[in-house]
Design a protein around this motif. Sequence first.
Motif, short mmCIF file in Angstrom:
data_model
loop_
_atom_site.label_atom_id
_atom_site.label_comp_id
_atom_site.label_asym_id
_atom_site.label_seq_id
_atom_site.Cartn_x
_atom_site.Cartn_y
_atom_site.Cartn_z
N GLY A 115 0.88 -1.24 -0.03
CA GLY A 115 -0.06 0.01 0.09
C GLY A 115 0.93 1.47 0.02
O GLY A 115 2.01 1.30 -0.18
N TYR A 116 -0.01 2.43 0.16
CA TYR A 116 0.88 3.83 0.20
C TYR A 116 1.66 3.92 1.48
O TYR A 116 1.01 3.41 2.52
CB TYR A 116 -0.16 4.90 0.22
CG TYR A 116 0.34 6.24 0.19
CD1 TYR A 116 0.80 6.78 -1.00
CD2 TYR A 116 0.53 6.95 1.46
CE1 TYR A 116 1.34 8.05 -0.98
CE2 TYR A 116 0.98 8.20 1.49
CZ TYR A 116 1.49 8.80 0.22
OH TYR A 116 1.72 10.17 0.56
N PRO A 117 2.63 4.41 1.51
CA PRO A 117 3.74 5.00 0.26
C PRO A 117 4.73 3.60 -0.15
O PRO A 117 5.92 4.20 -0.27
CB PRO A 117 4.29 6.07 0.96
CG PRO A 117 4.51 5.91 2.26
CD PRO A 117 3.26 4.92 2.75
N GLY A 118 4.33 2.48 -0.05
CA GLY A 118 5.38 1.33 -0.04
C GLY A 118 6.40 1.40 -1.39
O GLY A 118 7.47 1.20 -1.48
N ALA A 119 5.56 1.80 -2.40
CA ALA A 119 6.25 1.78 -3.80
C ALA A 119 7.44 2.47 -4.05
O ALA A 119 8.40 2.20 -4.29
CB ALA A 119 5.16 2.22 -4.93
N ASP A 120 7.54 3.92 -3.52
CA ASP A 120 8.66 4.66 -3.35
C ASP A 120 9.61 4.36 -2.28
O ASP A 120 9.58 5.56 -1.44
CB ASP A 120 8.16 6.12 -3.56
CG ASP A 120 9.31 7.01 -3.99
OD1 ASP A 120 10.42 6.41 -4.59
OD2 ASP A 120 9.29 8.26 -3.68
N SER A 121 10.36 3.43 -2.19
CA SER A 121 11.01 3.25 -1.10
C SER A 121 12.38 2.34 -1.58
O SER A 121 12.47 1.76 -2.49
CB SER A 121 10.58 2.21 -0.13
OG SER A 121 10.43 1.01 -0.32
N ALA A 122 13.23 2.50 -0.78
CA ALA A 122 14.77 1.64 -0.99
C ALA A 122 14.68 0.45 -0.72
O ALA A 122 15.70 -0.31 -0.86
CB ALA A 122 15.71 2.45 -0.40
N ALA A 123 13.52 -0.33 -0.40
CA ALA A 123 13.60 -1.80 -0.07
C ALA A 123 14.00 -2.45 -1.09
O ALA A 123 13.68 -2.20 -2.20
CB ALA A 123 12.04 -2.36 0.30
#
Length: 622
Positions: free
Chosen positions: A493-501
């Motif tokens: 979900g938000y804001p998971g997509a824009d992360s450095a994982a």
Amino acid sequence: MHHRTLLSLLALVAPSHGQTGYTTVPLFAYEHETSQITLDDIEANRAVGYADAPPDPAVTVECKAFPGTPEWPSDAEWARLNASLGGVLLKPAPAGAACYSSRPEYDASRCAAVLSSQALTRGFLDDPLAVGTPWTSGDPCPPALKPAGECSQGGLPVYVVNATSVKHVQMAVNFARNKNIRFVVRNTGHDFVGRSTGAGALSLWTHHLKDFDVIPKYVSGPASGPAVHAGAGLQAWEVHEAMAKHNITLVAPTFATVGAFGGYLAGGGHSSLISYHGLASDQVLAINLVTPDGSFTSADPVMNPDLFFALRGGGANPFGVITSVVVKAHPPLNLSSTVLAISNLDTGTDLFWKAMAVYFRFGRSTVDARGTDRTYITPYSNSTVLNFTTTIDFPGLSPQAASSLLAPLEASLRALGINITFQYPTVSRWADNVIGEGAALRDQRFASRLIPRATYDDDAKFAGVMSAIRTVVEEGGYPVHGTHMAPTLRVAGYPGADSAANPAFREAVMHLVVYDSAPSSTSPGVTATADHAARSRLSGYVDYLRNATVGSGSYVNEADVLEPDWQRSFYGANYETLLQHKTFRDPWDLFWAPGAVGSEAWTVRAAGGLPTQNGRLCRTAV
């Protein structure tokens, strides 16, 4: 209503004398976060002042200052720092010093207490120096009733700032940067690769930043709902107690002693809810932190988006010190859980591995139902006796639904000729799943691998993975621990997509850890040569898994400290972007840790060239 960003309401300290730092009070700030450096503090002790302009690239310092070198601060300078800090600067001896008659700390009764704390207690968690894997520090002062050898500081930090305010954090950051001292950030010491320790270091201890508040409604971009503002020092058992009290669900560690809002989420962070709500880093809505220049600031999708990206999955230590976070709070959640065990004493070795293939292949169904498991295959008796145990958790499913879901697995195992009965699932509240027991010291080394779904979906590739696991266990003699998981962007979900994982997380259906309990060179009678051989052997067997999952990666928080091609393995395609952020935010190279972004620029000159932190930190090339 609580608004989307942590707005800076008041500038307490403006840059002066060419300094680049600044201090703000965000909208959500605990009292300890409003206690910050003032101009009076800086005038009284210039060593705690903000950074000047970025360092001159033409001037290269080979190593960090080290005790006994001319660059190391004098006793008077350390005393002045302690005065600036209000007396929270510690110079602790190793806990084991109480066992050595040659040490001023010698105390037989205290030694006995230290020895008892090696087991499942909070002893080492509440010690400002101790780490859960003593080999990472060189284990320089092992406690024993009749110790052999001497007790030294070894790879343990020399000084520790017991931080209870942002001012403490800022002063520690500024002093270490201005004096070119190795800097370490530690909460609990639940660390497997040496990030929480370091010879000749100033350590910042965030263990006592334990605030917790529920925000009834927090708005961030398209998301709106309850959230929690939590201090960086909270451990998993404390977070679970808070969940139970407030009747909410948070994504938090499954192991009680792990710090919940520091290195855990910075590396991604997995739990029994990973297939249901995503990674711990997917839950973060805003972060309060002190950056390498000494500034206290906030990061969210709008403010400091580079930091917001990097701190959620980009690895521990390279971008700043987290003091508190705002994370998503979910409705209360129950888990239906069951256990299963198989031994080759009952099945024979070949049938045992056929059963393993059936079970592991079923992992796709487990994660597709948003479940997880905790699986162990353990060899005994020179690898001739193999035991398999697993606990399967299904968040949000009733026991009846979980039982129905597992019925095909039971039927498949029975079809192999295995007489097995699943324990009917029991239901429990996630908030109650972790209690406040302690942890034991363990000198394990291990490596890990994320196994992608594409491997499970291809018969030949899956057979290759199972062959690799069998070789690691049977031939190598290593225990393995698997966790079926699927932290997809859909569940994040938000804001998971824009992360450095690590992007490999998004494709995975299993995280597999290989353990090695062979004694390290810090153990009595073990030579550096033998230690290197043991590490090389472990890596060689893990290569079977790497070769069976080409293009995947490893979980940075549970990884081989000597992982080959670690930049790609830990960070995937995000590495170059993360390195750019690191270079921009920390041109002083203040923050360093093994396996962290940018760490290839420095190396620890440890005795025997071993991957411990018992040595001076110096540039890889000058």
